[in-house]
Write a protein that holds these residues in place. Structure first.
Motif, mmCIF file in Angstrom:
data_model
loop_
_atom_site.group_PDB
_atom_site.id
_atom_site.type_symbol
_atom_site.label_atom_id
_atom_site.label_comp_id
_atom_site.label_asym_id
_atom_site.label_seq_id
_atom_site.Cartn_x
_atom_site.Cartn_y
_atom_site.Cartn_z
ATOM 1 N N GLN A 197 0.860 -1.188 0.000
ATOM 2 C CA GLN A 197 0.000 0.000 0.000
ATOM 3 C C GLN A 197 0.892 1.234 0.000
ATOM 4 O OE1 GLN A 197 -3.054 0.113 2.997
ATOM 5 N NE2 GLN A 197 -3.607 -2.023 2.717
ATOM 6 N N PHE A 198 0.729 2.069 -1.009
ATOM 7 C CA PHE A 198 1.605 3.228 -1.169
ATOM 8 C C PHE A 198 0.812 4.521 -1.019
ATOM 9 C CE2 PHE A 198 3.750 6.305 -4.121
ATOM 10 C CZ PHE A 198 4.857 6.526 -3.316
ATOM 11 N N PHE A 199 1.172 5.296 0.002
ATOM 12 C CA PHE A 199 0.570 6.607 0.233
ATOM 13 C C PHE A 199 1.538 7.671 -0.269
ATOM 14 C CE2 PHE A 199 -1.375 3.788 3.264
ATOM 15 C CZ PHE A 199 -2.705 4.195 3.311
ATOM 16 N N SER A 200 1.016 8.664 -0.970
ATOM 17 C CA SER A 200 1.889 9.675 -1.561
ATOM 18 C C SER A 200 1.282 11.061 -1.419
ATOM 19 C CB SER A 200 2.099 9.362 -3.046
ATOM 20 O OG SER A 200 2.765 10.418 -3.693
ATOM 21 N N LYS A 201 2.150 12.055 -1.271
ATOM 22 C CA LYS A 201 1.699 13.440 -1.170
ATOM 23 C C LYS A 201 1.000 13.895 -2.444
ATOM 24 C CE LYS A 201 4.588 16.828 -1.646
ATOM 25 N NZ LYS A 201 5.682 17.801 -1.444
ATOM 26 N N SER A 202 1.297 13.220 -3.558
ATOM 27 C CA SER A 202 0.658 13.579 -4.823
ATOM 28 C C SER A 202 -0.671 12.858 -5.028
ATOM 29 C CB SER A 202 1.593 13.259 -5.996
ATOM 30 O OG SER A 202 1.884 11.872 -6.044
ATOM 31 N N GLY A 203 -0.990 11.931 -4.126
ATOM 32 C CA GLY A 203 -2.249 11.195 -4.245
ATOM 33 C C GLY A 203 -3.344 11.773 -3.378
ATOM 34 N N LYS A 204 -4.481 11.131 -3.399
ATOM 35 C CA LYS A 204 -5.613 11.556 -2.579
ATOM 36 C C LYS A 204 -5.354 11.171 -1.130
ATOM 37 C CE LYS A 204 -10.657 11.124 -2.261
ATOM 38 N NZ LYS A 204 -11.856 10.443 -2.807
ATOM 39 N N PRO A 205 -5.561 12.088 -0.171
ATOM 40 C CA PRO A 205 -5.286 11.792 1.237
ATOM 41 C C PRO A 205 -6.009 10.541 1.735
ATOM 42 C CG PRO A 205 -5.680 14.138 0.950
ATOM 43 C CD PRO A 205 -6.011 13.488 -0.365
ATOM 44 N N ASN A 206 -5.286 9.756 2.508
ATOM 45 C CA ASN A 206 -5.826 8.559 3.152
ATOM 46 C C ASN A 206 -6.256 7.495 2.156
ATOM 47 O OD1 ASN A 206 -5.878 7.827 5.861
ATOM 48 N ND2 ASN A 206 -8.110 7.842 5.932
ATOM 49 N N THR A 207 -5.721 7.576 0.951
ATOM 50 C CA THR A 207 -6.055 6.596 -0.087
ATOM 51 C C THR A 207 -4.764 6.002 -0.636
ATOM 52 O OG1 THR A 207 -8.016 7.863 -0.713
ATOM 53 C CG2 THR A 207 -7.229 6.208 -2.282
ATOM 54 N N ALA A 208 -4.627 4.688 -0.524
ATOM 55 C CA ALA A 208 -3.391 4.025 -0.933
ATOM 56 C C ALA A 208 -3.518 3.419 -2.326
ATOM 57 C CB ALA A 208 -3.028 2.930 0.058
ATOM 58 N N GLN A 209 -2.404 3.435 -3.057
ATOM 59 C CA GLN A 209 -2.285 2.700 -4.315
ATOM 60 C C GLN A 209 -1.690 1.338 -4.006
ATOM 61 O OE1 GLN A 209 0.129 6.079 -6.237
ATOM 62 N NE2 GLN A 209 -0.805 5.063 -7.991
ATOM 63 N N ARG A 210 -2.116 0.307 -4.724
ATOM 64 C CA ARG A 210 -1.500 -1.011 -4.595
ATOM 65 C C ARG A 210 -0.379 -1.089 -5.620
ATOM 66 N NH1 ARG A 210 -3.682 -3.647 -0.078
ATOM 67 N NH2 ARG A 210 -1.855 -4.904 -0.597
ATOM 68 N N LYS A 211 0.856 -1.330 -5.140
ATOM 69 C CA LYS A 211 2.008 -1.347 -6.040
ATOM 70 C C LYS A 211 2.930 -2.512 -5.705
ATOM 71 C CE LYS A 211 3.952 2.287 -7.577
ATOM 72 N NZ LYS A 211 4.692 3.554 -7.803
ATOM 73 N N LEU A 212 3.527 -3.064 -6.750
ATOM 74 C CA LEU A 212 4.559 -4.081 -6.581
ATOM 75 C C LEU A 212 5.945 -3.452 -6.693
ATOM 76 C CD1 LEU A 212 5.503 -7.037 -6.359
ATOM 77 C CD2 LEU A 212 5.383 -7.158 -8.857
ATOM 78 N N TRP A 213 6.132 -2.567 -7.691
ATOM 79 C CA TRP A 213 7.449 -1.994 -7.974
ATOM 80 C C TRP A 213 7.524 -0.530 -7.569
ATOM 81 C CZ3 TRP A 213 10.970 -5.422 -8.744
ATOM 82 C CH2 TRP A 213 10.657 -6.634 -9.373
ATOM 83 N N PHE A 214 8.678 -0.186 -7.002
ATOM 84 C CA PHE A 214 8.959 1.195 -6.627
ATOM 85 C C PHE A 214 10.251 1.613 -7.327
ATOM 86 C CE2 PHE A 214 6.264 -0.571 -3.416
ATOM 87 C CZ PHE A 214 5.339 0.447 -3.191
ATOM 88 N N HIS A 215 10.117 2.600 -8.199
ATOM 89 C CA HIS A 215 11.227 2.998 -9.067
ATOM 90 C C HIS A 215 12.051 4.115 -8.433
ATOM 91 C CE1 HIS A 215 9.704 0.812 -12.683
ATOM 92 N NE2 HIS A 215 8.564 0.919 -12.014
ATOM 93 N N VAL A 216 13.375 3.995 -8.572
ATOM 94 C CA VAL A 216 14.240 5.091 -8.144
ATOM 95 C C VAL A 216 14.097 6.220 -9.158
ATOM 96 C CG1 VAL A 216 15.834 3.439 -7.105
ATOM 97 C CG2 VAL A 216 16.314 4.312 -9.398
#
Length: 339
Positions: A197-216
């Motif tokens: 579960q990935f939370f990001s400042k660029s996403g909607k608050p309190n809403t996580a994206q499901r991700k497998l890969w995290f890119h540098v």
């Protein structure tokens, strides 16, 4: 009357004990507040001289290798700031201002130290470095890998035998496939690999994206490809302990992170074939996730210390770990110069 005096004396003793405990607690609180206040005063002065590049490594041998390069020069007035049990070191590498911290082993430590660095210091991005295990036969001990992406390979759904993995899981490891005779029943069942579960400042608050890969960060990866590939790395731990071939630096593979020290060839082979990852460690994805979540560029540089259980005898981290850490630190110095 005697009983009454004893009772009153007891109450007085209790009152005195309570008062003493209160004074001690207040003294400890004031001491803690004074220490925090001192750190915050130093922190304010340090940040006025920013911004800085954040450097994060994991445990003492990696730190020793980094300081052994001689590239880090501590700030004369404020060489460090102590926060929550960690020492954040302030200094320069050439003309670049840097903040360095040793986070400690595991993803919780890595995420906590990264978030604290991003919250408390004026940083422009994070360079994470250290050692890792190799599960790719084309990579050797002493090599340095700068992966393009990381997977969190320790988020499992552990299932009963013959159960079906949840729909959202990426893949499955069936323990029965490793039983003798081959394919026999195994009460350990299987594990399904869940996505993060990935939370990001660029996403909607309190809403996580499901991700497998995290890119540098792509720009930093391209910079590493241009300026670091082909650099000369160390081949020997000392005059009597050398690798059979000169180590290389490779940019753009994939890595996996879990709170597991991997020293098992069968599991390493499973990760390589299933996730197509070449290196395994215990912190990188946490640093990358935390940096990306806060909107900061990040890159990871790892020296390969062992073959994650594929070697004969004792794990080579004990003999070639210092060499792998030294080569990673050398690559970090070169990357910082190139920025």
């Amino acid at each position: 009357m005697a009983a009454k005096q004893v009772t009153e004396r007891g109450l007085v003793m209790i009152d005195l004990a309570s008062a003493l405990l209160c004074c001690l607690s207040l003294s400890a609180l004031l001491s803690s507040a004074e220490t925090l206040g001192s750190s915050l005063t130093i922190l304010k002065e340090v940040n006025l001289r920013g911004p800085y590049l954040g450097l994060i490594t994991v445990y003492p041998p990696e730190e020793d290798a980094f300081f052994g390069t001689g590239a880090f020069k501590p700030h004369q007035k404020h060489p460090y700031v102590d926060l929550s049990g960690r020492r954040f070191r302030v200094g320069k590498m050439g003309k670049k201002k840097v903040i360095y911290v040793r986070c400690g082993v595991g993803m919780v430590n890595a995420a906590a130290a990264t978030q604290q660095m991003l919250d408390m210091f004026d940083v422009i991005g994070v360079v994470h470095f250290g050692i890792a295990g190799s599960i790719n036969n084309s990579m050797s001990i002493g090599d340095v890998t700068i992966p393009k992406q990381f997977a969190q390979a320790g988020l499992w759904d552990w299932l009963k035998p013959n159960a079906t993995i949840p729909v959202g899981d990426f893949t499955e490891l069936d323990f029965g496939a490793y039983s003798e005779p081959s394919g026999g029943y195994n009460e350990l069942g299987s594990i399904g690999y869940n996505t993060e579960q990935f939370f990001s400042k660029s996403g909607k608050p309190n809403t996580a994206q499901r991700k497998l890969w995290f890119h540098v960060s792509k720009n930093w990866l391209e910079l590493a490809h241009t300026h670091l590939e082909g650099m000369v790395l160390e081949q020997c731990v000392n005059s009597s302990s050398c690798l059979t071939q000169r180590p290389k630096l490779v940019v753009g593979l994939s890595g996996a992170t879990a709170d597991i020290f991997l020293d098992n060839a069968a599991y390493g082979e499973f990760l390589y074939k299933t996730f197509h990852v070449s290196s395994v460690d215990m912190e990188s994805v946490a640093v990358v996730m935390t940096s990306l979540s806060n909107g900061f560029p990040v890159i990871v540089i790892r020296g390969l210390s062992d073959q994650a259980g594929a070697q004969e005898g004792q794990n080579s981290i004990y003999s070639f770990g210092p060499l792998a850490a030294s080569n990673a630190a050398k690559a970090v110095v070169q990357f910082v110069k190139a920025l």
